[in-house]
Design a protein around this motif. Sequence first.
Motif, PDB file in Angstrom:
ATOM      1  N   THR A  52       0.743   3.882  -3.113  1.00 28.31           N
ATOM      2  CA  THR A  52       0.335   5.267  -2.861  1.00 28.31           C
ATOM      3  C   THR A  52       1.444   6.239  -3.239  1.00 28.31           C
ATOM      4  O   THR A  52       1.188   7.282  -3.854  1.00 28.31           O
ATOM      5  CB  THR A  52      -0.086   5.437  -1.389  1.00 28.31           C
TER       6      THR A  52
ATOM      7  N   HIS B 247       1.110   9.279  -6.203  1.00 28.37           N
ATOM      8  CA  HIS B 247       1.346  10.709  -5.986  1.00 28.37           C
ATOM      9  C   HIS B 247       2.580  11.197  -6.717  1.00 28.37           C
ATOM     10  O   HIS B 247       2.618  12.346  -7.180  1.00 28.37           O
ATOM     11  CB  HIS B 247       1.403  11.012  -4.488  1.00 28.37           C
TER      12      HIS B 247
ATOM     13  N   VAL C 288       4.622  10.273   1.751  1.00 28.49           N
ATOM     14  CA  VAL C 288       3.399  10.219   0.938  1.00 28.49           C
ATOM     15  C   VAL C 288       2.658  11.549   1.046  1.00 28.49           C
ATOM     16  O   VAL C 288       2.265  12.137   0.029  1.00 28.49           O
ATOM     17  CB  VAL C 288       2.472   9.058   1.385  1.00 28.49           C
TER      18      VAL C 288
ATOM     19  N   ASP D  63       0.827  -1.210   0.000  1.00 31.89           N
ATOM     20  CA  ASP D  63       0.000   0.000   0.000  1.00 31.89           C
ATOM     21  C   ASP D  63       0.860   1.257   0.000  1.00 31.89           C
ATOM     22  O   ASP D  63       0.560   2.228  -0.707  1.00 31.89           O
ATOM     23  CB  ASP D  63      -0.939   0.018   1.210  1.00 31.89           C
TER      24      ASP D  63
END
Length: 174
Positions: A18, A22, A150, A14
């Motif tokens: 992610t 981005h 992130v 994950d």
Amino acid sequence: MTNATTTLTGERADLLETLAAHRYFLRHTVQGLTDEQARQRTTVSELTLGGLLKHVAAQEAAWVRFVLEGPSSMPGPDDAEQMAKWAEEFRMGPDETLEAILARYEEVARRTDDLVRTLPDLDASHPLPEAPWFPKGAVRSARRVFVHIVAETAQHAGHADILRESLDGQKTMG
């Protein structure tokens, strides 16, 4: 950094997915630009698209150093030379190219992704250095650092989208 390969858990997968999403949005904002356009200020702020990419790459690399080396890798606010270097991260110099900045960002991203995949323990933690922007006595785990990367990438992708739309009307999405 460890050379051992570990099986990705859902959490690591994950994080990587992610980050990739981005990073894509951030890189997409500079697609098709010239170096001159990447240096151009399009709002009242000092931000430029090339400068934002430099900053995100530099900060991601700094946080990875923190995970690996601890607080000694982060300069404090009383380090004038390092604070000037930090301010310069936001500027794309006349001799810098967007191609080189993107290549550096790719290099940093690969190193981060490798660390997400291979770090033995996401709970490994270090105390944060003393600085007005960190809570006194705060500690950060590798997991929290990766979540911060992130968040910072997503936040600056949004800034970049505004700058690009102000430059030529191009939107990342829509």
